[in-house]
Enzyme design. Sequence first.
Site, PDB file in Angstrom:
ATOM      1  N   ASP A  37     -19.928  -8.464-105.284  1.00  0.00           N
ATOM      2  CA  ASP A  37     -19.143  -9.352-106.155  1.00  0.00           C
ATOM      3  C   ASP A  37     -19.665 -10.798-106.022  1.00  0.00           C
ATOM      4  O   ASP A  37     -19.961 -11.478-107.032  1.00  0.00           O
ATOM      5  CB  ASP A  37     -17.671  -9.269-105.726  1.00  0.00           C
ATOM      6  N   THR A 121     -17.714   1.219-101.123  1.00  0.00           N
ATOM      7  CA  THR A 121     -18.342   1.717 -99.880  1.00  0.00           C
ATOM      8  C   THR A 121     -18.726   0.608 -98.899  1.00  0.00           C
ATOM      9  O   THR A 121     -19.294   0.888 -97.845  1.00  0.00           O
ATOM     10  CB  THR A 121     -19.603   2.546-100.188  1.00  0.00           C
ATOM     11  N   GLY A 122     -18.440  -0.647 -99.238  1.00  0.00           N
ATOM     12  CA  GLY A 122     -18.752  -1.758 -98.330  1.00  0.00           C
ATOM     13  C   GLY A 122     -17.479  -2.238 -97.650  1.00  0.00           C
ATOM     14  O   GLY A 122     -16.890  -1.532 -96.833  1.00  0.00           O
TER      15      GLY A 122
END
Length: 181
Positions: A37, A121-122
Amino acid sequence: MPNAPKIELVQGDITQQDTEALVNAANSHLAGGGGVDGAIHRAGGPAIMGELKEKYEGCPTGSAVITGGGNLKAKYVIHAVGPRYMGSPRDAALLKSAHLKSLELCTAHNVKSVSFCAISTGIYGYPLEEASPIAIETAADYLKAHPEIQLIRFVLFDSKTYQAYKTALKELSASGSLENR
Ligand code: AR6
């Protein structure tokens, strides 16, 4: 069949992709943040946040909104909100829905090529081995019903993530579910 729709996996940086749209891993406040992001907002410039603030009052988990791509090569950024991993059955439904709504926005905006990051997934902690088959299967199912989408590219930042998606794609292929590609 040179124009057959397809799923592609690459290891790299999503901000550099030349697909018509990029799918960002956003939060429900659409407030920007770290991870992919942050990278997309830095590379795309302030116009993206400006448009988010002007058009949307957040986005529920499992859904997505769309803006222009600012300074990116991509014409659009789709801001998808995946779930924080809780270990509950609802996680999978929300992760699937975040992918599906993003693909529906592609169809609505006549986008024929799109790059996805590995949503949730982070920072949101979704285990790769659980998230990758959901992402790949949702993409494969959508392509079957929507031949207008020519390319779904998963852009995986590190080799661990790339390998997990590769395994998921291989397993889906071995199950015969990719037979029309
Ligand atoms: N290109 C492609 N993938 C990337 C890039 C990049 N430039 N940078 C990181 N990744 P994350 P989430 C990978 O944490 O888990 C933000 O603060 C990263 O290695 O970005 O959905 C939002 O505002 C990982 O594989 O997203 C939310 O608050 C994947 O992108 C929250 O994080 C997703 O990791 C969302 O967490």
